[in-house]
Design an enzyme around this catalytic site. Sequence first.
Site: not given
Ligand code: SDX
Length: 438
Positions: A372, A314
């Site tokens: 989710d 998140h």
């Molecule tokens: C919602 O904003 C809100 O409030 C949203 C929400 C709401 O109520 O409106 O809470 C609802 O959208 C919840 C999120 C749902 N999405 C997912 O579950 C999809 C999977 N999650 C990710 O794609 C990710 O965690 C995000 C998009 C939710 C957040 O990503 P960020 O903040 O942009 O962070 P990032 O992508 O830069 O990740 C930071 C690091 C990365 O590694 P490095 O590049 O630093 O090595 O963490 C890793 C990412 O690769 N990472 C994950 C991961 N999420 C982040 N690695 C594996 N699995 C994951 N799910």
Amino acid sequence: MKNEQERTGAETAELHVGGKPMRLVLEEPTAGDRGINIGRLRSETGLVTYDPGLANTASCRSAITYLDGENGVLMHRGYAIEDLAANCVFLEVALLLITGTLPNREERKQFTLLMNKNSMLHEGMIQFFDNYPENSHPMAILSAMVVSLSSFYPEIARFNGDLPLDETVTNLLSKMRTIAAFSYKKSIGEPFVYPSHKLYYCENFLNMMFSSPVADYQIDPVVEATLNKFLILHADHEQNASTTVVRGVGSSGTNLYASVAAGISSLWGPLHGGANQAVIGMLEDIRDSGKSIAQVVLQAKDRSNPFRLMGFGHRVYKTYDPRARIAKQTCRDLLTHLGISSDPLLDIAMELEETALADDYFREKKLYPNVDFYTGITYRAMGIPTNMFTVMFALGRLPGWIAHWLEMHNDPEQKLVRPRQIYVGQKPRPFVPIDERS
Ligand code: SDX
């Protein structure tokens, strides 16, 4: 001349550009992040800030919701999500978000009457459903139908947040629920079930979804209570992507219905609201492929692999999402009530959570289950199909979108959203007529 701090008494930050100091006022919150007000930055330094995804940027002041991502706190108008989820029905929380106060019994009754009065769709809209292909995604239908509401209810175009707030808001809250249920019936080729004035919000939705002319449908009070709770868990979440879109579209003067239709499209994405559907796809793939949980977690950690654990991580929460905690327990309670002694997908989800949370990669990056992760398993147990999961998220988030659209409209400091950029394109170059191009 008095400096910023002397003039406002506020604390300031000092920025040095080209050896010249500039004092910037700090915005003081009720709780959470303080902000550096950069309103004069470009005019006084020629500089802009660069912040992809606006992860470090406050786009507005807001009094609706507060998140503390480090401590897993979520409050709506000062009330903890745990209290609201345990003690309210969805319409109470919708009114709390939109008006700022929890309704008393009379206010709740009046709002319920308005919701029933405004629950029917214009018959001209119902024909729209006939022209969608059977396999249309319900989010596509929902977004198109919601923007079309402004054609059938033109008074909305003149609505700028003043009264009659109730009519306009209940029109949208009630009709979006009807559109959602109708899109499901359309997808299974069954006749529409019209809303009933005898039923409350969630009862009506369940009846419109699952009642049919050939089968007597009894609304299970535990399913209805679970749906109320899940809609509350999704009701608002400060400046998430889709709410930012609703505010941005509304900032140009676009009406509420069209602004919400844009928010629905933003929510559809798998990184945002579409994740609940993607979680089920991921769990089913693990179940059907026979992959071990260890293999899946390894894949999620591999940066060369685009696979991510859906429902994990998140932008704000760097600990367990408080909504996920409630959703997980509610999911287990519902499965027990329904006599589902074991759900293979729930078993996989819980093993996945346990394995990931014990893994250094997830711990160091502070990746926890988000809202989710468990919702899809619950909706599936209710009989709601996977492609409707994000529609359920939209029904829950609607009062939050409305509240933010109204807050934006009533904020004297809000203006047309138009960010700057860092240009990295071509330097000026001479034009080349087409016959001289290679
Ligand atoms: C919602 O904003 C809100 O409030 C949203 C929400 C709401 O109520 O409106 O809470 C609802 O959208 C919840 C999120 C749902 N999405 C997912 O579950 C999809 C999977 N999650 C990710 O794609 C990710 O965690 C995000 C998009 C939710 C957040 O990503 P960020 O903040 O942009 O962070 P990032 O992508 O830069 O990740 C930071 C690091 C990365 O590694 P490095 O590049 O630093 O090595 O963490 C890793 C990412 O690769 N990472 C994950 C991961 N999420 C982040 N690695 C594996 N699995 C994951 N799910």
